[in-house]
Scaffold this active site. Sequence first.
Site, PDB file in Angstrom:
ATOM      1  N   ASP A   1       0.829  -1.207   0.000  1.00  0.00           N
ATOM      2  CA  ASP A   1       0.000   0.000   0.000  1.00  0.00           C
ATOM      3  C   ASP A   1       0.865   1.259   0.000  1.00  0.00           C
ATOM      4  O   ASP A   1       2.032   1.234   0.402  1.00  0.00           O
ATOM      5  CB  ASP A   1      -0.869   0.049   1.265  1.00  0.00           C
ATOM      6  CG  ASP A   1      -1.988  -0.977   1.253  1.00  0.00           C
ATOM      7  OD1 ASP A   1      -2.013  -1.837   0.354  1.00  0.00           O
ATOM      8  OD2 ASP A   1      -2.835  -0.906   2.165  1.00  0.00           O
TER       9      ASP A   1
ATOM     10  N   HIS B   1       4.011  -1.962   3.143  1.00  0.00           N
ATOM     11  CA  HIS B   1       4.030  -0.644   2.491  1.00  0.00           C
ATOM     12  C   HIS B   1       5.361  -0.479   1.761  1.00  0.00           C
ATOM     13  O   HIS B   1       6.421  -0.633   2.385  1.00  0.00           O
ATOM     14  CB  HIS B   1       3.865   0.453   3.543  1.00  0.00           C
ATOM     15  CG  HIS B   1       2.552   0.369   4.270  1.00  0.00           C
ATOM     16  ND1 HIS B   1       2.337  -0.520   5.293  1.00  0.00           N
ATOM     17  CD2 HIS B   1       1.400   1.038   4.082  1.00  0.00           C
ATOM     18  CE1 HIS B   1       1.085  -0.395   5.705  1.00  0.00           C
ATOM     19  NE2 HIS B   1       0.496   0.546   5.002  1.00  0.00           N
TER      20      HIS B   1
HETATM   21 ZN   LIG Z   1      -2.436   3.092   3.340  1.00  0.00          ZN
END
Ligand SMILES: [Zn+2]
Length: 179
Positions: A4, A146
């Site tokens: 993400d 991430h």
């Molecule tokens: Zn996020």
Amino acid sequence: MTFDDGPHPVYTKLLLDGLRERGVKATFFLIGQNLDGNEKLVRQMKEDGHLIGNHSQKHMQLTAEAVKDACSQIQWTNEKIQAITGESPQYIRPPYGSWSEELECVVPMTVVLWDIDPLDWKVQNTRQIVDHVVKRVQDGSIILLHDSYETSVEAALEIIDTLSANGYNFVTADELVIE
Ligand SMILES: [Zn+2]
């Protein structure tokens, strides 16, 4: 594996190169406002067979916005991705996992959440991230990371090497049965 908050000009590139070397496909949920200047990375994702999804325009909590605004932000990001890849995303990971049916506005999108969250953005410690994931992983697990931190990218590649050695395969989110 899902990533993400990208694309990130430095760490997404490192990750993509590591994934390419390993022949592993992942899913990237991109933030609309991070796309400008990173188009090349998005094209590499597409060329390498990764799945590209929507992670909102500005990382807002979508359910806290007026439905009309949330919808237009989702749409804006879809269009921006489509302008780069030629394809509009069909999958969305709403920031904070915060979603409501009212948001199925513009185009129906499939929501992808996650099972394993090592809080990589918070701990920023490669070993802790790897251990957290490897301990909990099962068939069909959706791992949340991430691609905006060096430790997360290092951890991701180490997780892939460890789990591959244990017989796991990695697929994109559209290949998993999502109930
Ligand atoms: Zn996020």
